[in-house]
Write an enzyme that holds these catalytic residues in place. Structure first.
Site, mmCIF file in Angstrom:
data_model
loop_
_atom_site.group_PDB
_atom_site.id
_atom_site.type_symbol
_atom_site.label_atom_id
_atom_site.label_comp_id
_atom_site.label_asym_id
_atom_site.label_seq_id
_atom_site.Cartn_x
_atom_site.Cartn_y
_atom_site.Cartn_z
ATOM 1 N N ASN A 128 -3.890 6.939 -3.989
ATOM 2 C CA ASN A 128 -3.816 7.335 -2.577
ATOM 3 C C ASN A 128 -2.498 6.891 -1.965
ATOM 4 O O ASN A 128 -1.891 5.905 -2.402
ATOM 5 C CB ASN A 128 -4.988 6.755 -1.780
ATOM 6 C CG ASN A 128 -4.968 5.241 -1.664
ATOM 7 O OD1 ASN A 128 -5.717 4.560 -2.362
ATOM 8 N ND2 ASN A 128 -4.133 4.682 -0.790
ATOM 9 N N LYS A 155 -5.060 7.052 2.751
ATOM 10 C CA LYS A 155 -5.773 5.939 3.375
ATOM 11 C C LYS A 155 -5.061 5.587 4.664
ATOM 12 O O LYS A 155 -3.901 5.176 4.656
ATOM 13 C CB LYS A 155 -5.829 4.720 2.460
ATOM 14 C CG LYS A 155 -6.637 3.581 3.075
ATOM 15 C CD LYS A 155 -6.968 2.493 2.081
ATOM 16 C CE LYS A 155 -5.854 1.500 1.924
ATOM 17 N NZ LYS A 155 -6.309 0.290 1.183
ATOM 18 N N LYS A 157 -4.752 3.386 8.058
ATOM 19 C CA LYS A 157 -5.093 2.100 8.648
ATOM 20 C C LYS A 157 -5.615 2.304 10.073
ATOM 21 O O LYS A 157 -4.995 3.015 10.876
ATOM 22 C CB LYS A 157 -3.875 1.180 8.671
ATOM 23 C CG LYS A 157 -3.425 0.712 7.294
ATOM 24 C CD LYS A 157 -4.425 -0.246 6.682
ATOM 25 C CE LYS A 157 -3.919 -0.823 5.368
ATOM 26 N NZ LYS A 157 -4.877 -1.797 4.798
ATOM 27 N N GLU A 212 -13.488 1.970 5.020
ATOM 28 C CA GLU A 212 -13.350 0.717 4.271
ATOM 29 C C GLU A 212 -13.406 -0.494 5.188
ATOM 30 O O GLU A 212 -12.715 -0.545 6.197
ATOM 31 C CB GLU A 212 -12.024 0.731 3.505
ATOM 32 C CG GLU A 212 -11.778 -0.490 2.641
ATOM 33 C CD GLU A 212 -10.503 -0.376 1.832
ATOM 34 O OE1 GLU A 212 -9.861 -1.413 1.588
ATOM 35 O OE2 GLU A 212 -10.126 0.765 1.458
ATOM 36 N N ASP A 236 -14.126 -4.219 0.555
ATOM 37 C CA ASP A 236 -12.947 -4.781 -0.100
ATOM 38 C C ASP A 236 -12.966 -6.302 0.061
ATOM 39 O O ASP A 236 -13.341 -7.042 -0.848
ATOM 40 C CB ASP A 236 -11.692 -4.165 0.512
ATOM 41 C CG ASP A 236 -10.406 -4.623 -0.156
ATOM 42 O OD1 ASP A 236 -10.481 -5.377 -1.137
ATOM 43 O OD2 ASP A 236 -9.322 -4.232 0.308
ATOM 44 N N LYS A 259 -9.857 -5.608 -7.203
ATOM 45 C CA LYS A 259 -8.505 -6.124 -7.402
ATOM 46 C C LYS A 259 -8.501 -7.000 -8.645
ATOM 47 O O LYS A 259 -9.064 -8.106 -8.650
ATOM 48 C CB LYS A 259 -8.057 -6.929 -6.178
ATOM 49 C CG LYS A 259 -7.859 -6.102 -4.912
ATOM 50 C CD LYS A 259 -7.500 -7.010 -3.745
ATOM 51 C CE LYS A 259 -6.935 -6.236 -2.567
ATOM 52 N NZ LYS A 259 -7.898 -5.274 -1.997
#
Length: 352
Positions: A128, A155, A157, A212, A236, A259
Site C-alpha cells: 500500500n 492507507k 492517516k 486500523e 496494529d 511487524k
C-alpha cells in the site's frame, strides 16, 4: 557471531504517541556458515520492542560459538535453547539472530528465504501507499499520484483533526480514485468509543478495506464492538500490548498488522500469520521503519502467506539513507521478491 552498530536518519521526523522519532538505531548480526554469511537486523522501537540498551544487552548474552543452523526454518533457534532463552524478552534482538541464521542457511543451501517457508511463494508482494494527514486537496493530490504510480491500495492517516474533516477527506479520496482502489484508514488509536462508533457509521458507505486501530491499544472490548458494522477493523498497536491470543479470544479484529521486528523474527511472524488466518483473521505484514535487511526479510514473510493482502512494506522512503542499495524497491505498487539465495543473495555481504 559478528556485530555492528548503526544509525540512520529519517527523511523527516515522525510523530508517534511515544514522542518524535528522528533516527533509527540498531545492531547488525552476522552468522557464518560454510563460507557464507547471513545478516540480520535489530532495530528496536520502544513500545513495540525492547529498548536499544536492552537489545544490545540481550545480544551480549549470546554464546558467540552457539550453533544456529541446525533448527528447522520454521523455528530456527529451536536447536539453540540457550540462545532462545537469552533473547526471550528482546524481540528485536531475536529478530536479528533468527534472520541471520535463516539468511545463512538459505545462502549455504542455495534457497531463497521465502522458499524455506513455502513450497510456492509469491514472486511479487502487493504493497500500500501511505497518505499523510493533509488537507482535502493535499490528500486527493497524493492519492492521485500514488494511483498513477501503480498503487491500488492506499492507507490514509486519520485521527489528528476533527472527525468531520477525516470523513470529508476519505469521501474525496473515494470520489477521486473510484471503486477499483482499496482504501484503508489508520487512526493510530486516536479516538474514544463514541467517536469511533460515529466514524464507522459515517464511513460504512465508502467501502473501506479496513479501519486500523481506531481505539486505544488496550481497548479490546471496544474494538470488538465495532466489528460487523460495515467497516472491517484492523489492529496494529494492540498486538504489542495484548498479544495474539487475547485478540483472538476477544474477537476484536478482522485484520492483524504484523511487524516481524516486534514479533521476534521472520519465522515467528509467519507462524503468527498462519495462526490468525486459521482463526479467520487476515494478516498484513509491515515494518517498524527498518533498514534494508529487515525490510527485505519482511517481504519474504509476506510472499510465503497465500493471497496476502497489500502489505505496509513501502517504507524505504521514510529513511534519509539506508545501509545499502535497496534490494526490494517498489515498482507499480508491488515488490519483487528476491530469488536468493537467502534474503537477498550477496546484497548484505559487505555490511559486516
Amino acid at each position: 557471531m559478528r556485530r555492528r552498530s548503526f544509525a540512520l536518519d529519517l527523511e523527516r521526523p515522525l510523530a508517534t504517541a511515544r514522542g518524535t522519532i528522528r533516527r533509527r538505531e540498531g545492531e547488525l548480526v552476522g552468522v557464518d556458515a560454510d563460507g557464507v554469511r547471513g545478516v540480520g537486523e535489530a532495530t528496536p522501537l520502544p513500545g513495540w520492542t525492547e529498548s536499544l540498551d536492552d537489545c544490545r544487552a540481550a545480544l551480549d548474552r549470546i554464546d558467540p560459538d552457539a550453533t544456529l543452523l541446525d533448527g528447522p526454518p520454521t523455528d530456527p533457534l529451536s536447536a539453540a535453547p540457550g540462545v532462545a532463552d537469552a533473547l526471550a524478552d528482546a524481540p528485536a534482538a531475536r529478530h536479528a539472530v533468527e534472520s541471520a541464521a535463516l539468511d545463512a542457511r538459505g545462502r549455504r543451501d542455495g534457497d531463497a528465504l521465502a522458499s524455506l517457508f513455502a513450497d510456492a511463494p509469491a514472486d511479487r508482494v502487493p504493497v500500500n501507499a501511505t497518505i499523510g494527514d493533509g488537507a482535502v486537496d493535499e490528500t486527493v493530490s497524493a492519492t492521485k499520484t500514488a494511483v498513477a504510480d501503480g498503487f491500488d491500495c492506499l492507507k490514509v492517516k486519520v485521527g489528528v483533526g476533527e472527525l468531520d474533516r477525516d470523513v470529508a477527506r476519505l469521501r474525496a479520496v473515494r470520489e477521486a480514485v473510484g471503486d477499483g482502489v482499496a482504501i484503508r484508514a489508520d487512526a493510530n488509536g486516536a479516538w474514544d468509543r463514541e467517536t469511533a462508533s460515529e466514524a464507522v457509521a459515517e464511513l460504512a458507505a465508502l467501502d473501506l478495506a479496513y479501519l486500523e486501530q481506531p481505539l486505544a491499544r488496550t481497548d479490546l472490548a471496544g474494538h470488538a464492538a465495532l466489528r460487523g458494522r460495515g467497516v472491517p477493523i484492523a489492529l496494529d498497536e494492540t498486538l504489542a500490548t495484548a498479544g495474539v491470543g487475547a485478540i483472538l479470544d476477544a474477537d476484536a479484529a478482522d485484520v492483524l498488522v504484523l511487524k516481524p521486528m516486534a514479533l521476534g523474527g521472520p519465522a515467528r511472524t509467519l507462524a503468527v500469520a498462519e495462526r490468525v488466518r486459521a482463526a479467520g483473521v487476515d494478516p498484513v505484514v509491515t515494518t517498524t521503519i527498518d533498514a534494508a535487511p529487515a525490510r527485505t526479510a519482511a517481504v519474504h514473510v509476506a510472499a510465503a502467506i497465500p493471497d496476502v493482502r497489500p502489505c505496509g512494506l513501502a517504507t524505504a522512503s521514510a529513511l534519509a539513507t539506508d545501509l545499502c542499495p535497496d534490494p526490494v524497491p517498489v515498482v507499480g505498487g508491488a515488490i519483487a521478491v528476491p530469488d536468493g539465495p537467502g534474503v537477498a543473495g550477496d546484497a548484505f555481504e559487505d555490511l559486516l
